[in-house]
Design a protein around this motif. Structure first.
Motif, mmCIF file in Angstrom:
data_model
loop_
_atom_site.group_PDB
_atom_site.id
_atom_site.type_symbol
_atom_site.label_atom_id
_atom_site.label_comp_id
_atom_site.label_asym_id
_atom_site.label_seq_id
_atom_site.Cartn_x
_atom_site.Cartn_y
_atom_site.Cartn_z
ATOM 1 N N ALA A 1 0.828 -1.205 0.000
ATOM 2 C CA ALA A 1 0.000 0.000 0.000
ATOM 3 C C ALA A 1 0.863 1.256 0.000
ATOM 4 N N GLY A 2 2.008 1.186 0.678
ATOM 5 C CA GLY A 2 2.920 2.327 0.686
ATOM 6 C C GLY A 2 3.492 2.620 -0.682
ATOM 7 N N ALA A 3 3.686 1.576 -1.500
ATOM 8 C CA ALA A 3 4.155 1.787 -2.874
ATOM 9 C C ALA A 3 3.094 2.509 -3.694
ATOM 10 N N PHE A 4 1.826 2.144 -3.486
ATOM 11 C CA PHE A 4 0.727 2.873 -4.115
ATOM 12 C C PHE A 4 0.758 4.339 -3.693
ATOM 13 N N ASN A 5 0.961 4.582 -2.391
ATOM 14 C CA ASN A 5 0.958 5.961 -1.888
ATOM 15 C C ASN A 5 2.039 6.804 -2.538
ATOM 16 N N VAL A 6 3.260 6.265 -2.636
ATOM 17 C CA VAL A 6 4.340 7.089 -3.193
ATOM 18 C C VAL A 6 4.146 7.303 -4.689
ATOM 19 N N MET A 7 3.612 6.295 -5.391
ATOM 20 C CA MET A 7 3.359 6.477 -6.817
ATOM 21 C C MET A 7 2.254 7.506 -7.034
ATOM 22 N N SER A 8 1.212 7.422 -6.226
ATOM 23 C CA SER A 8 0.123 8.400 -6.327
ATOM 24 C C SER A 8 0.582 9.779 -5.880
ATOM 25 N N GLY A 9 1.544 9.816 -4.954
ATOM 26 C CA GLY A 9 2.061 11.099 -4.490
ATOM 27 C C GLY A 9 2.681 11.922 -5.595
ATOM 28 N N VAL A 10 3.189 11.253 -6.623
ATOM 29 C CA VAL A 10 3.797 11.941 -7.762
ATOM 30 C C VAL A 10 2.810 12.086 -8.918
ATOM 31 N N HIS A 11 1.999 11.049 -9.150
ATOM 32 C CA HIS A 11 1.206 11.028 -10.383
ATOM 33 C C HIS A 11 -0.279 11.343 -10.205
ATOM 34 N N TYR A 12 -0.826 11.226 -9.007
ATOM 35 C CA TYR A 12 -2.248 11.525 -8.845
ATOM 36 C C TYR A 12 -2.445 13.039 -8.729
ATOM 37 N N PRO A 13 -3.434 13.607 -9.433
ATOM 38 C CA PRO A 13 -3.648 15.071 -9.389
ATOM 39 C C PRO A 13 -4.274 15.498 -8.070
ATOM 40 N N ALA A 14 -3.432 15.699 -7.058
ATOM 41 C CA ALA A 14 -3.928 15.977 -5.712
ATOM 42 C C ALA A 14 -4.329 17.435 -5.558
ATOM 43 N N SER A 15 -5.269 17.662 -4.649
ATOM 44 C CA SER A 15 -5.674 19.040 -4.338
ATOM 45 C C SER A 15 -4.664 19.697 -3.403
ATOM 46 N N ASN A 16 -3.944 18.874 -2.648
ATOM 47 C CA ASN A 16 -2.954 19.397 -1.699
ATOM 48 C C ASN A 16 -1.616 19.554 -2.417
ATOM 49 N N THR A 17 -1.485 20.598 -3.205
ATOM 50 C CA THR A 17 -0.289 20.779 -4.023
ATOM 51 C C THR A 17 0.840 21.431 -3.239
ATOM 52 N N LEU A 18 2.055 21.175 -3.680
ATOM 53 C CA LEU A 18 3.225 21.736 -3.033
ATOM 54 C C LEU A 18 3.434 23.180 -3.483
ATOM 55 N N ASN A 19 4.039 23.970 -2.603
ATOM 56 C CA ASN A 19 4.332 25.361 -2.954
ATOM 57 C C ASN A 19 5.315 25.445 -4.120
ATOM 58 N N GLN A 20 6.250 24.508 -4.153
ATOM 59 C CA GLN A 20 7.197 24.418 -5.254
ATOM 60 C C GLN A 20 7.602 22.962 -5.401
ATOM 61 N N PRO A 21 7.970 22.526 -6.589
ATOM 62 C CA PRO A 21 8.290 21.114 -6.773
ATOM 63 C C PRO A 21 9.541 20.701 -6.007
ATOM 64 N N LEU A 22 9.471 19.552 -5.366
ATOM 65 C CA LEU A 22 10.644 18.989 -4.715
ATOM 66 C C LEU A 22 11.407 18.120 -5.705
ATOM 67 N N SER A 23 12.657 17.880 -5.396
ATOM 68 C CA SER A 23 13.487 17.060 -6.277
ATOM 69 C C SER A 23 13.317 15.588 -5.914
ATOM 70 N N VAL A 24 12.212 14.997 -6.343
ATOM 71 C CA VAL A 24 12.010 13.566 -6.154
ATOM 72 C C VAL A 24 12.765 12.864 -7.271
ATOM 73 N N ARG A 25 13.933 12.374 -6.932
ATOM 74 C CA ARG A 25 14.787 11.788 -7.948
ATOM 75 C C ARG A 25 14.321 10.408 -8.378
ATOM 76 N N ALA A 26 13.686 9.679 -7.461
ATOM 77 C CA ALA A 26 13.282 8.317 -7.797
ATOM 78 C C ALA A 26 12.125 7.862 -6.921
ATOM 79 N N ILE A 27 11.369 6.914 -7.465
ATOM 80 C CA ILE A 27 10.354 6.181 -6.715
ATOM 81 C C ILE A 27 10.748 4.705 -6.769
ATOM 82 N N ILE A 28 10.809 4.075 -5.604
ATOM 83 C CA ILE A 28 11.078 2.640 -5.540
ATOM 84 C C ILE A 28 9.863 1.975 -4.914
#
Length: 293
Positions: free
Chosen positions: A154-181
């Motif tokens: 489930a945590g893998a789903f969360n991190v993948m959705s954290g990058v790709h799901y169009p969330a309403s809780n957007t970041l003030n500026q993009p972070l440098s997420v270099r990789a998802i494992i």
């Protein structure tokens, strides 16, 4: 007399129900993780527990800081599994140790659980943590410039959705997420009446409006999808389907098969007590090195 007998029967039935519930809640992995954590070495890193990234009780994280960090000071954020219904960061002390001793700072986070909190609450928690790190990295003496999101099940789903799901809780500026494992992640499945996780989703919402598979966009983030060869819980098609659509959108994606292991043992094998016997940690370290080329 009959009333007393019925009262005793009701009490016995109630006690049996409580015992049955406790038995259902006690998973073999809980005992295994407790044992792993008790035996985990305590050298080579420092740890701070129960740090707040938000105002709610489950918005807490543990921070493992390497005593010999790599020069670019990468930060791994690990998100636990548990069908979105259970699990706790305290069960994954061994994850912090395993990678802090390789030069990585590690955050192990908690998030809100179902059935009280359903999708996208647990993905929103990840965004709250990332927003907090934007503002507080200096306070904790960590870097928010080289982040790796790593999750199991489930945590893998969360991190993948954290990058790709169009969330309403957007970041003030993009972070440098270099990789998802992602370790044994469910990215493309129908949760309708699913016996394990139906309570984690709104059953009136089609899975096509939730699964990260349907929201992939092109990003500079590298994706590493680890599959447990003997996984009987999450089908391999989840990673293969996601890999295909990631590549169709021009993303970097790698599928890595981990032999001999199942859905739970793939994460347990990251422990320094067992990692030399299995490929999991070596493959994760390879992915980390590849992500920072």
């Amino acid at each position: 007399m009959l009333n007393k007998v019925n009262a005793v029967k009701a009490k016995v039935a109630n006690n049996f129900g409580l015992v049955k519930k406790r038995y259902q809640d006690f998973r073999l992995y809980d005992f295994a993780s407790y044992t792993l954590n008790r035996l985990t070495p305590k050298k080579g890193y420092t740890v701070q527990t129960q740090l707040a990234y938000g105002l709610k009780s489950r918005q807490r994280f543990d921070l493992f800081k390497s005593e010999q960090p790599l020069a670019h000071r990468p930060l791994i954020i690990f998100v636990h599994g548990g069908a979105w219904l259970h699990g706790d960061k305290k069960d994954y002390f061994f994850i912090g140790e395993a990678f802090a001793n390789e030069g990585y700072d590690v955050i192990v986070m908690n998030y809100h659980l179902a059935p009280e909190h359903i999708f996208p609450a647990y993905v929103d928690d990840l965004h709250v943590l990332l927003s907090y790190l934007q503002q507080s990295a200096a306070k904790h003496e960590i870097s928010a410039e080289n982040i790796v999101l790593m999750g199991h099940s489930a945590g893998a789903f969360n991190v993948m959705s954290g990058v790709h799901y169009p969330a309403s809780n957007t970041l003030n500026q993009p972070l440098s997420v270099r990789a998802i494992i992602g370790l044994a992640g469910p990215y493309h499945f129908d949760y309708k009446d699913d016996p394990l996780c139906a309570d984690a989703f709104d059953q009136s919402v089609p899975y096509q409006q939730v699964m990260p598979y349907y929201f992939v966009q092109k990003t500079p983030t590298k994706h590493y999808l680890m599959i447990a060869e003997k996984d009987k819980i999450v089908g391999h098609f989840n990673s293969h389907d996601l890999d295909r659509v990631l590549k169709e959108h021009g993303n970097h994606s790698e599928v890595v098969m981990i032999p001999k292991l199942g859905h739970i043992t793939i994460v347990g094998s990251l422990s320094s007590l067992f990692s030399r016997y299995f490929m999991t940690k070596a493959k994760v370290l390879w992915a980390l090195e590849d992500a920072f080329k």
